[in-house]
Motif scaffolding. Structure first.
Motif, PDB file in Angstrom:
ATOM      1  N   VAL A   1     -64.715  25.620  -9.428  1.00  0.00           N
ATOM      2  CA  VAL A   1     -63.625  26.514  -9.885  1.00  0.00           C
ATOM      3  C   VAL A   1     -64.073  27.249 -11.183  1.00  0.00           C
ATOM      4  O   VAL A   1     -64.410  26.647 -12.125  1.00  0.00           O
ATOM      5  N   LEU A   2     -64.066  28.382 -11.114  1.00  0.00           N
ATOM      6  CA  LEU A   2     -64.406  29.142 -12.312  1.00  0.00           C
ATOM      7  C   LEU A   2     -63.236  29.832 -12.893  1.00  0.00           C
ATOM      8  O   LEU A   2     -62.409  30.519 -12.381  1.00  0.00           O
ATOM      9  N   ALA A   3     -63.087  29.736 -14.242  1.00  0.00           N
ATOM     10  CA  ALA A   3     -61.781  30.313 -15.032  1.00  0.00           C
ATOM     11  C   ALA A   3     -62.261  31.052 -16.264  1.00  0.00           C
ATOM     12  O   ALA A   3     -63.489  30.606 -16.871  1.00  0.00           O
ATOM     13  N   GLY A   4     -61.598  31.906 -16.861  1.00  0.00           N
ATOM     14  CA  GLY A   4     -61.834  32.420 -18.219  1.00  0.00           C
ATOM     15  C   GLY A   4     -61.625  33.788 -18.292  1.00  0.00           C
ATOM     16  O   GLY A   4     -61.050  34.592 -17.541  1.00  0.00           O
ATOM     17  N   ASP A   5     -62.332  34.411 -19.311  1.00  0.00           N
ATOM     18  CA  ASP A   5     -62.069  35.874 -19.686  1.00  0.00           C
ATOM     19  C   ASP A   5     -63.477  36.486 -19.363  1.00  0.00           C
ATOM     20  O   ASP A   5     -64.274  36.143 -20.154  1.00  0.00           O
ATOM     21  N   PHE A   6     -63.691  37.086 -18.293  1.00  0.00           N
ATOM     22  CA  PHE A   6     -64.890  37.593 -17.922  1.00  0.00           C
ATOM     23  C   PHE A   6     -65.056  39.078 -18.290  1.00  0.00           C
ATOM     24  O   PHE A   6     -66.210  39.732 -18.182  1.00  0.00           O
ATOM     25  N   ASN A   7     -64.217  39.762 -18.945  1.00  0.00           N
ATOM     26  CA  ASN A   7     -64.493  41.030 -19.362  1.00  0.00           C
ATOM     27  C   ASN A   7     -64.998  41.870 -18.336  1.00  0.00           C
ATOM     28  O   ASN A   7     -65.882  42.841 -18.755  1.00  0.00           O
ATOM     29  N   CYS A   8     -64.539  42.042 -17.186  1.00  0.00           N
ATOM     30  CA  CYS A   8     -65.127  42.838 -16.206  1.00  0.00           C
ATOM     31  C   CYS A   8     -63.643  43.148 -15.154  1.00  0.00           C
ATOM     32  O   CYS A   8     -62.669  42.445 -15.172  1.00  0.00           O
ATOM     33  N   THR A   9     -63.821  44.196 -14.426  1.00  0.00           N
ATOM     34  CA  THR A   9     -62.966  44.653 -13.488  1.00  0.00           C
ATOM     35  C   THR A   9     -63.397  44.771 -12.032  1.00  0.00           C
ATOM     36  O   THR A   9     -64.656  44.249 -11.984  1.00  0.00           O
ATOM     37  N   PRO A  10     -62.420  44.644 -11.428  1.00  0.00           N
ATOM     38  CA  PRO A  10     -63.035  44.489  -9.701  1.00  0.00           C
ATOM     39  C   PRO A  10     -64.030  45.269  -9.203  1.00  0.00           C
ATOM     40  O   PRO A  10     -64.810  45.030  -8.248  1.00  0.00           O
ATOM     41  N   ASP A  11     -64.146  46.560  -9.899  1.00  0.00           N
ATOM     42  CA  ASP A  11     -65.045  47.533  -9.364  1.00  0.00           C
ATOM     43  C   ASP A  11     -66.255  47.572 -10.287  1.00  0.00           C
ATOM     44  O   ASP A  11     -67.137  48.387 -10.243  1.00  0.00           O
ATOM     45  N   SER A  12     -66.691  46.527 -11.269  1.00  0.00           N
ATOM     46  CA  SER A  12     -67.586  46.592 -12.093  1.00  0.00           C
ATOM     47  C   SER A  12     -68.877  45.707 -11.388  1.00  0.00           C
ATOM     48  O   SER A  12     -68.737  44.842 -10.194  1.00  0.00           O
ATOM     49  N   ALA A  13     -70.130  46.000 -11.706  1.00  0.00           N
ATOM     50  CA  ALA A  13     -71.204  45.206 -11.341  1.00  0.00           C
ATOM     51  C   ALA A  13     -71.127  43.513 -11.453  1.00  0.00           C
ATOM     52  O   ALA A  13     -71.633  42.924 -10.562  1.00  0.00           O
ATOM     53  N   LEU A  14     -70.495  43.367 -12.474  1.00  0.00           N
ATOM     54  CA  LEU A  14     -70.367  41.539 -12.798  1.00  0.00           C
ATOM     55  C   LEU A  14     -69.530  41.017 -11.573  1.00  0.00           C
ATOM     56  O   LEU A  14     -69.940  40.014 -11.330  1.00  0.00           O
ATOM     57  N   TYR A  15     -68.453  42.004 -11.524  1.00  0.00           N
ATOM     58  CA  TYR A  15     -67.563  41.151 -10.237  1.00  0.00           C
ATOM     59  C   TYR A  15     -68.507  41.284  -8.916  1.00  0.00           C
ATOM     60  O   TYR A  15     -68.315  40.348  -7.988  1.00  0.00           O
ATOM     61  N   LYS A  16     -69.373  42.143  -8.740  1.00  0.00           N
ATOM     62  CA  LYS A  16     -70.141  42.449  -7.642  1.00  0.00           C
ATOM     63  C   LYS A  16     -70.862  40.957  -7.422  1.00  0.00           C
ATOM     64  O   LYS A  16     -71.290  40.758  -6.317  1.00  0.00           O
ATOM     65  N   PHE A  17     -71.587  40.834  -8.444  1.00  0.00           N
ATOM     66  CA  PHE A  17     -72.322  39.586  -8.632  1.00  0.00           C
ATOM     67  C   PHE A  17     -71.817  38.258  -8.407  1.00  0.00           C
ATOM     68  O   PHE A  17     -72.102  37.394  -7.713  1.00  0.00           O
ATOM     69  N   LEU A  18     -70.362  38.194  -8.925  1.00  0.00           N
ATOM     70  CA  LEU A  18     -69.614  37.002  -8.888  1.00  0.00           C
ATOM     71  C   LEU A  18     -69.161  36.834  -7.280  1.00  0.00           C
ATOM     72  O   LEU A  18     -69.141  35.519  -6.964  1.00  0.00           O
ATOM     73  N   SER A  19     -68.807  38.111  -6.525  1.00  0.00           N
ATOM     74  CA  SER A  19     -68.325  37.943  -5.209  1.00  0.00           C
ATOM     75  C   SER A  19     -69.436  37.438  -4.199  1.00  0.00           C
ATOM     76  O   SER A  19     -69.488  36.993  -3.299  1.00  0.00           O
ATOM     77  N   THR A  20     -70.684  38.276  -4.620  1.00  0.00           N
ATOM     78  CA  THR A  20     -71.881  38.043  -3.537  1.00  0.00           C
ATOM     79  C   THR A  20     -72.681  36.946  -3.972  1.00  0.00           C
ATOM     80  O   THR A  20     -73.584  36.661  -3.130  1.00  0.00           O
ATOM     81  N   MET A  21     -72.994  36.705  -5.160  1.00  0.00           N
ATOM     82  CA  MET A  21     -73.939  35.962  -5.587  1.00  0.00           C
ATOM     83  C   MET A  21     -75.234  36.302  -5.453  1.00  0.00           C
ATOM     84  O   MET A  21     -76.313  35.573  -5.455  1.00  0.00           O
ATOM     85  N   LYS A  22     -75.419  37.799  -5.412  1.00  0.00           N
ATOM     86  CA  LYS A  22     -76.850  38.269  -5.508  1.00  0.00           C
ATOM     87  C   LYS A  22     -77.122  39.237  -6.543  1.00  0.00           C
ATOM     88  O   LYS A  22     -76.445  40.297  -6.578  1.00  0.00           O
ATOM     89  N   VAL A  23     -78.140  39.122  -7.169  1.00  0.00           N
ATOM     90  CA  VAL A  23     -78.437  39.831  -8.212  1.00  0.00           C
ATOM     91  C   VAL A  23     -78.710  41.343  -7.838  1.00  0.00           C
ATOM     92  O   VAL A  23     -78.586  42.033  -8.392  1.00  0.00           O
ATOM     93  N   LYS A  24     -79.452  41.354  -6.722  1.00  0.00           N
ATOM     94  CA  LYS A  24     -79.959  42.750  -6.297  1.00  0.00           C
ATOM     95  C   LYS A  24     -78.416  43.547  -6.050  1.00  0.00           C
ATOM     96  O   LYS A  24     -78.701  44.847  -6.327  1.00  0.00           O
TER      97      LYS A  24
END
Length: 283
Positions: A249-272
């Motif tokens: 379970v991950l919690a915190g302030d990730f300072n990103c929005t659902p349309d950001s690259a960081l969210y893409k990485f968190l949701s897909t677990m793929k750096v590419k």
């Protein structure tokens, strides 16, 4: 140097008020008032400026309401359910050092004693099993109240000269701490943020890993943000495997929005996917 700390008496101006330069989009007041001629802007002992327009009686403003997003109902039984709350409470040092970010907020609402009372009231209202806080620089006042309500606490302060950090509280009657670890990102040249990683056992049965992180704010340093999140995931996964593949379970302030690259990485677990998003996003 001595400062006048008494409150000024506000009175209607004897002559038309001279408009002052606007700051960062601050909207003009509906009615103009000014302090008496002998008024000196008061300072707190720490030397923070107090907005004179909020001295005395503050104008009545409409309290904004939150737009909640309701998740699907959990499929677990009540005995297996575990509620988690995450909250960036704004460190008092940040509020005092950057007043330009809060020009539209009444000064009384920015005072720590007022915010602390409201934060604790909201925590009590939700009554979560786990409470993950970020930007905690007044730990004692919060921890004492939480301890009275049956919570235990783990705190990890940011490095360098920062005064705040992450704090995780859990109900000792429902959760048992099995293992605890943390990350100081400064050791890897990834700024002075920190993260907590803890392993809990719920009601003597289900085990899981909990991560609590405050990711760097700077919008221009996506590389550091990505490095911090990736390191948290790697360490959380290592602990999960150590305890026979338990959930994370991950919690915190990730300072990103659902349309950001960081969210893409968190949701897909793929750096590419993250790199492709950076390349395809117009600059």
């Amino acid at each position: 140097m001595a400062y006048n700390t008494s409150r000024a008496r506000l009175s209607p101006p004897a002559r038309p008020a001279v408009p002052r330069p606007r700051k960062r989009g601050r909207s003009p007041s509906a009615a103009v008032w000014c302090a008496s001629s002998d008024y000196v802007a008061p300072f707190e002992p720490r030397g923070r400026w107090q907005n004179p327009t909020w001295q005395g009686r503050a104008p009545q403003t409409r309290v904004p309401s939150r737009q909640w997003i309701v998740a699907d109902e959990a499929s677990t039984s009540d005995g297996d359910a575990c509620t988690v709350m995450s909250y960036n409470i704004l460190a008092d040092t940040h509020a005092g050092n950057h007043p330009e970010l809060y020009l539209d907020v009444p000064w009384d609402a920015m005072r720590w004693d007022s915010r602390r009372r409201l934060i604790l009231r909201e925590i009590r209202q939700w009554d979560s099993d786990l409470v993950c806080l970020q930007e905690v620089d007044k730990l004692r006042g919060i921890a004492e109240d939480m301890q009275k309500r049956g919570y235990k606490c783990s705190f990890k302060g940011r490095t360098w000269d920062a005064e705040d950090g992450c704090a995780t509280f859990w109900k000792s009657g429902r959760l048992r701490l099995l293992e605890e670890d943390s990350i100081e990102f400064s050791e890897f040249n990834l700024w002075n943020n920190v993260a907590q990683i803890l392993v809990f056992e719920l009601s003597g049965s289900q085990k899981f890993v909990l991560g609590n992180i405050h990711v760097l704010f700077s919008p221009k340093r996506g590389d550091i943000k990505l490095g911090q999140i990736r390191m948290l995931l790697e360490k959380a996964n290592a602990l999960a495997e150590k305890w026979d593949g338990i959930p994370i379970v991950l919690a915190g302030d990730f300072n990103c929005t659902p349309d950001s690259a960081l969210y893409k990485f968190l949701s897909t677990m793929k750096v590419k996917e993250c790199i492709r998003y950076f390349l395809d996003t117009p600059k």
